[in-house]
Write a protein that holds these residues in place. Structure first.
Motif, short mmCIF file in Angstrom:
data_model
loop_
_atom_site.label_atom_id
_atom_site.label_comp_id
_atom_site.label_asym_id
_atom_site.label_seq_id
_atom_site.Cartn_x
_atom_site.Cartn_y
_atom_site.Cartn_z
N GLY A 13 5.73 -0.16 -19.01
CA GLY A 13 6.88 0.12 -18.17
C GLY A 13 6.59 1.10 -17.04
O GLY A 13 7.45 1.35 -16.20
N THR A 14 5.37 1.65 -17.02
CA THR A 14 5.00 2.57 -15.94
C THR A 14 4.97 1.83 -14.61
O THR A 14 4.40 0.75 -14.50
N GLN A 15 5.60 2.41 -13.60
CA GLN A 15 5.62 1.81 -12.26
C GLN A 15 4.64 2.55 -11.37
O GLN A 15 4.90 3.67 -10.95
N ILE A 16 3.52 1.91 -11.12
CA ILE A 16 2.50 2.53 -10.27
C ILE A 16 2.77 2.22 -8.81
O ILE A 16 2.19 2.82 -7.91
N ALA A 17 3.66 1.25 -8.56
CA ALA A 17 4.07 0.90 -7.19
C ALA A 17 5.60 0.87 -7.15
O ALA A 17 6.22 0.21 -7.98
N ILE A 18 6.17 1.61 -6.22
CA ILE A 18 7.63 1.69 -6.09
C ILE A 18 8.02 1.35 -4.66
O ILE A 18 7.46 1.91 -3.71
N ARG A 39 2.47 9.02 -6.44
CA ARG A 39 3.04 10.36 -6.18
C ARG A 39 4.20 10.65 -7.12
O ARG A 39 4.28 11.74 -7.70
N GLN A 40 5.10 9.68 -7.28
CA GLN A 40 6.26 9.87 -8.14
C GLN A 40 5.85 10.04 -9.59
O GLN A 40 6.42 10.87 -10.31
N GLU A 41 4.88 9.27 -10.03
CA GLU A 41 4.41 9.36 -11.42
C GLU A 41 3.80 10.72 -11.71
O GLU A 41 4.05 11.32 -12.77
N MET A 42 3.00 11.22 -10.79
CA MET A 42 2.37 12.52 -10.98
C MET A 42 3.41 13.64 -10.97
O MET A 42 3.35 14.58 -11.77
N ILE A 102 -0.52 19.20 -4.67
CA ILE A 102 -0.71 17.79 -4.97
C ILE A 102 0.14 16.92 -4.05
O ILE A 102 -0.32 15.90 -3.52
N GLN A 103 1.39 17.33 -3.84
CA GLN A 103 2.28 16.55 -2.97
C GLN A 103 1.73 16.49 -1.55
O GLN A 103 1.82 15.45 -0.88
N LYS A 104 1.16 17.59 -1.08
CA LYS A 104 0.61 17.62 0.28
C LYS A 104 -0.53 16.62 0.42
O LYS A 104 -0.58 15.85 1.38
N LEU A 114 0.83 -1.21 0.00
CA LEU A 114 0.00 0.00 0.00
C LEU A 114 0.86 1.26 0.00
O LEU A 114 0.57 2.23 -0.72
N LEU A 115 1.93 1.25 0.78
CA LEU A 115 2.84 2.41 0.77
C LEU A 115 3.53 2.53 -0.58
O LEU A 115 3.76 3.64 -1.07
N ALA A 116 3.87 1.40 -1.20
CA ALA A 116 4.53 1.42 -2.51
C ALA A 116 3.62 2.02 -3.56
O ALA A 116 4.07 2.76 -4.45
#
Length: 427
Positions: free
Chosen positions: A382-387, A44-47, A285-287, A36-38
């Motif tokens: 190749g998009t990583q939705i979970a990191i 967040r990273q993708e956006m 958005i980050q907040k 879930l955290l990933a």
């Protein structure tokens, strides 16, 4: 310490089913938290990457005063030079907005056309059928590919794209009627649509819904059609006279690096100008994404808390099952601290095993989540939705061990306080 580890492993081996189920609980808890955290980190990273990769994140839209009382906050050619001299600013260009009514047959548009330098027009991406024609007599309109949604029929209140079901490209080469709001006495003029900006079929941004033209041509055109020496849209001083220098509606300031955007925004605001920048949206958005991450982490932590309760239950049961063994160890001279360490070590081994296995399986779940997200949301391959950062992986293992030790503390303490005679009686 060797005999302690040996006894721990022997006891876990002797009670295989109970040990397996306890470790399984930790594994499920760790997978829940990590996955879930990933997902939160990945989204967040993708956006952020989608915005940071765009040059617009480093562009600041500056708006100056347009009234006659604040000349020091108006944007003129000298002001543009001042902006250019600011540290970290890579480029600046002025813009001029004119509010107009554009009519194409029975469809009308009430809004602004924006004059920008030809050098900036050349940087835009156009559709293949665009002519990109230029004229020194009249401005040639450059339309966004979503502008047809802004033209409506006053009688039916339906937009052009809905009624005609045609794209903006069909307007290339056509002439439309244009009239300025600030000069009602002027008769509408015929203006050609020369090109359409290609912003992508499903992309909506500033360019896709804007109408541009060459700034120099627009200024020259306004000078020819103006009456009484006053250009449409230009402010007047306190005496009702036009300013000597041309007053722009705004300017676009491009900063060399995203890290310097905030400092330049502050400088411009301290100078009295109004600014607008996409980094402000990025910070917002980050907040909110951090809040989402905390929520996802909290949901996953519920499973881990259940696992911790399971460890506490297992260790408590283990103490009662081994009361006789505890009594024998105490009779043989086992120190209470060593006895407490024995059960804490066993709890730690369970936590470590569950944490390591959980993290390893989380990488497998990460791949599954990525594939499902790419298929469901039609994302690029190749998009990583979970990191899963290495810090999250290490933190999950260490956290599982610490929580397991905490769960085993009270059973271990009870075992260390148990008297030998009491242990023998309970045999």
């Amino acid at each position: 310490m060797g005999w302690i580890s040996h006894l721990c492993l022997m006891n876990m081996k002797r009670r295989k089913t109970r040990t397996f189920l306890t470790i399984l609980g930790v594994v499920i808890g760790v997978i829940s938290v990590v996955t879930l955290l990933a997902v939160g980190i990945g989204v967040r990273q993708e956006m952020i990457n989608s915005m940071v990769d765009s040059e617009s994140i480093c562009r600041i839209q500056v708006t100056g005063a347009t009234g006659g009382k604040h000349k020091d906050r108006m944007i003129m050619d000298q002001t543009v030079k001042t902006f250019q001299e600011l540290e970290y600013v890579s480029s600046v260009y002025p813009t001029y907005e004119m509010y107009v009514t554009i009519t194409n047959g029975k469809y009308s548009y009430d809004g602004a056309i924006t004059g920008i330098p030809q050098s900036e027009l050349a940087k835009l991406k156009y559709t293949k059928t665009s002519k990109q024609t230029t004229s020194s007599v009249k401005p040639v309109l450059i339309m966004g590919n979503k502008d047809t949604s802004l033209f409506y029929n006053p009688e039916t209140e339906q937009t052009y794209d809905v009624t005609e079901k045609k794209k903006a490209e069909t307007w290339i080469g056509k002439k439309v009627d244009l009239s300025f709001w600030d000069s009602q006495e002027m008769t509408p003029v015929k203006i050609e649509v020369g090109a359409v900006i290609d912003s992508g079929e499903d992309t909506y941004n500033r360019d896709s819904q804007s109408i541009y033209c060459d700034l120099d041509v627009l200024k020259s055109f306004l000078g020819r059609v103006s009456s009484g020496g006053t250009l449409p849209g230009q402010p007047l001083d306190a005496n009702g006279n036009p300013y000597k220098d041309f007053v722009y509606s705004g300017a676009v300031v491009t900063v060399d690096n995203i890290d310097h955007v905030d400092s330049i925004v502050k400088k411009l605001q301290d100078m009295g100008y109004t600014t607008e920048n996409e980094k402000e949206y990025l910070d917002t958005i980050q907040k909110y994404l951090k809040m989402v991450q905390l929520l996802l982490g909290g949901i996953g932590a519920i499973a881990l808390i259940v696992a911790v309760i399971g460890i506490s239950n297992t260790m408590t049961t283990s103490v009662f099952d081994r009361i006789n063994e505890i009594g024998v160890l105490k009779v043989l001279g086992c120190d209470p601290d060593e006895l407490q360490l024995l059960f804490l070590t066993e709890a730690g081994i369970i936590g470590a095993a569950g944490g390591i296995i959980g993290v390893l399986l989380s990488y497998g779940f990460k791949g599954i989540v990525d594939k499902i997200a790419i298929k469901m949301f039609d994302l690029a391959k190749g998009t990583q939705i979970a990191i899963i950062p290495w810090k999250l992986a290490v933190g999950a293992v260490v956290g599982a061990i610490l929580l397991a030790i905490c769960a085993g503390y009270f059973p271990a303490r009870f075992a260390s306080k148990l008297q030998p005679l009491d242990a023998v009686r309970n045999r």
